[in-house]
Scaffold this motif. Structure first.
Motif, PDB file in Angstrom:
ATOM      1  N   ALA A  57       0.802  -1.024  -0.200  1.00  0.00           N
ATOM      2  CA  ALA A  57       0.000   0.486  -0.115  1.00  0.00           C
ATOM      3  C   ALA A  57       0.519   1.095  -0.093  1.00  0.00           C
ATOM      4  CB  ALA A  57      -0.409  -0.304   1.433  1.00  0.00           C
ATOM      5  N   SER A  58       0.383   2.513  -1.145  1.00  0.00           N
ATOM      6  CA  SER A  58       0.960   3.293  -0.916  1.00  0.00           C
ATOM      7  C   SER A  58       0.142   4.612  -0.884  1.00  0.00           C
ATOM      8  CB  SER A  58       2.252   3.775  -1.488  1.00  0.00           C
ATOM      9  OG  SER A  58       2.848   4.751  -2.363  1.00  0.00           O
ATOM     10  N   VAL A  59       1.174   5.724   0.029  1.00  0.00           N
ATOM     11  CA  VAL A  59       0.432   6.547   0.352  1.00  0.00           C
ATOM     12  C   VAL A  59       0.848   8.071  -0.649  1.00  0.00           C
ATOM     13  CG1 VAL A  59      -1.266   8.471   2.108  1.00  0.00           C
ATOM     14  CG2 VAL A  59      -0.977   5.671   2.327  1.00  0.00           C
ATOM     15  N   GLU A  60       0.578   8.840  -1.481  1.00  0.00           N
ATOM     16  CA  GLU A  60       1.798   9.456  -2.176  1.00  0.00           C
ATOM     17  C   GLU A  60       1.451  10.881  -1.196  1.00  0.00           C
ATOM     18  OE1 GLU A  60       3.170   8.967  -4.387  1.00  0.00           O
ATOM     19  OE2 GLU A  60       3.291   6.926  -4.318  1.00  0.00           O
ATOM     20  N   ALA A  61      -0.325  11.064  -1.509  1.00  0.00           N
ATOM     21  CA  ALA A  61      -0.767  12.731  -0.580  1.00  0.00           C
ATOM     22  C   ALA A  61      -0.383  13.283   0.521  1.00  0.00           C
ATOM     23  CB  ALA A  61      -1.936  13.410  -1.389  1.00  0.00           C
ATOM     24  N   ALA A  62      -0.182  14.272   0.961  1.00  0.00           N
ATOM     25  CA  ALA A  62      -0.400  13.891   2.863  1.00  0.00           C
ATOM     26  C   ALA A  62      -2.184  14.403   2.611  1.00  0.00           C
ATOM     27  CB  ALA A  62       0.499  15.346   3.262  1.00  0.00           C
ATOM     28  N   GLY A  63      -3.116  14.718   2.684  1.00  0.00           N
ATOM     29  CA  GLY A  63      -4.517  14.724   3.130  1.00  0.00           C
ATOM     30  C   GLY A  63      -4.734  13.368   2.164  1.00  0.00           C
ATOM     31  N   ALA A  64      -4.320  12.895   1.571  1.00  0.00           N
ATOM     32  CA  ALA A  64      -5.195  11.185   2.071  1.00  0.00           C
ATOM     33  C   ALA A  64      -4.496  10.386   2.705  1.00  0.00           C
ATOM     34  CB  ALA A  64      -4.404  10.488   0.401  1.00  0.00           C
ATOM     35  N   PHE A  65      -3.314  10.653   3.024  1.00  0.00           N
ATOM     36  CA  PHE A  65      -2.782  10.427   4.240  1.00  0.00           C
ATOM     37  C   PHE A  65      -3.044   9.908   5.910  1.00  0.00           C
ATOM     38  CE2 PHE A  65       0.665   9.398   7.416  1.00  0.00           C
ATOM     39  CZ  PHE A  65       1.284   8.468   7.024  1.00  0.00           C
TER      40      PHE A  65
END
Length: 85
Positions: A57-65
């Protein structure tokens, strides 16, 4: 196969070395940050790296994180999808 909330709680405890907690101590909808479990940005980074290693799993954007790691239930829902942005 996506992890259950109970498996994720154990994963969080193990990953962050939270020795004083048990999976039953963490509510499915309890905030993991900001006044909830009390995790900080260093914990978030460590957890994100461990999620990538174990589940791909990869979270790219801070908001999505923040949204995806906000609660155990949100994390489980996200991982039950494809774990990508």
């Amino acid at each position: 196969m996506a992890p259950t909330p109970l498996e994720l709680k154990a994963f969080i405890i193990e990953t962050l070395d939270l020795e004083d907690l048990r999976p039953g101590d963490i509510g499915d909808d309890q905030p993991l940050f900001r006044g909830g479990l009390g995790l900080d940005s260093v914990d978030a980074l460590e957890l994100a790296m461990a999620l990538k290693r174990r589940y791909g799993a990869s979270v790219e954007a801070a908001g999505a994180f923040q949204e995806r790691l906000g609660t155990v239930r949100a994390l489980a829902r996200w991982l039950a999808g494809d774990g990508t942005n």
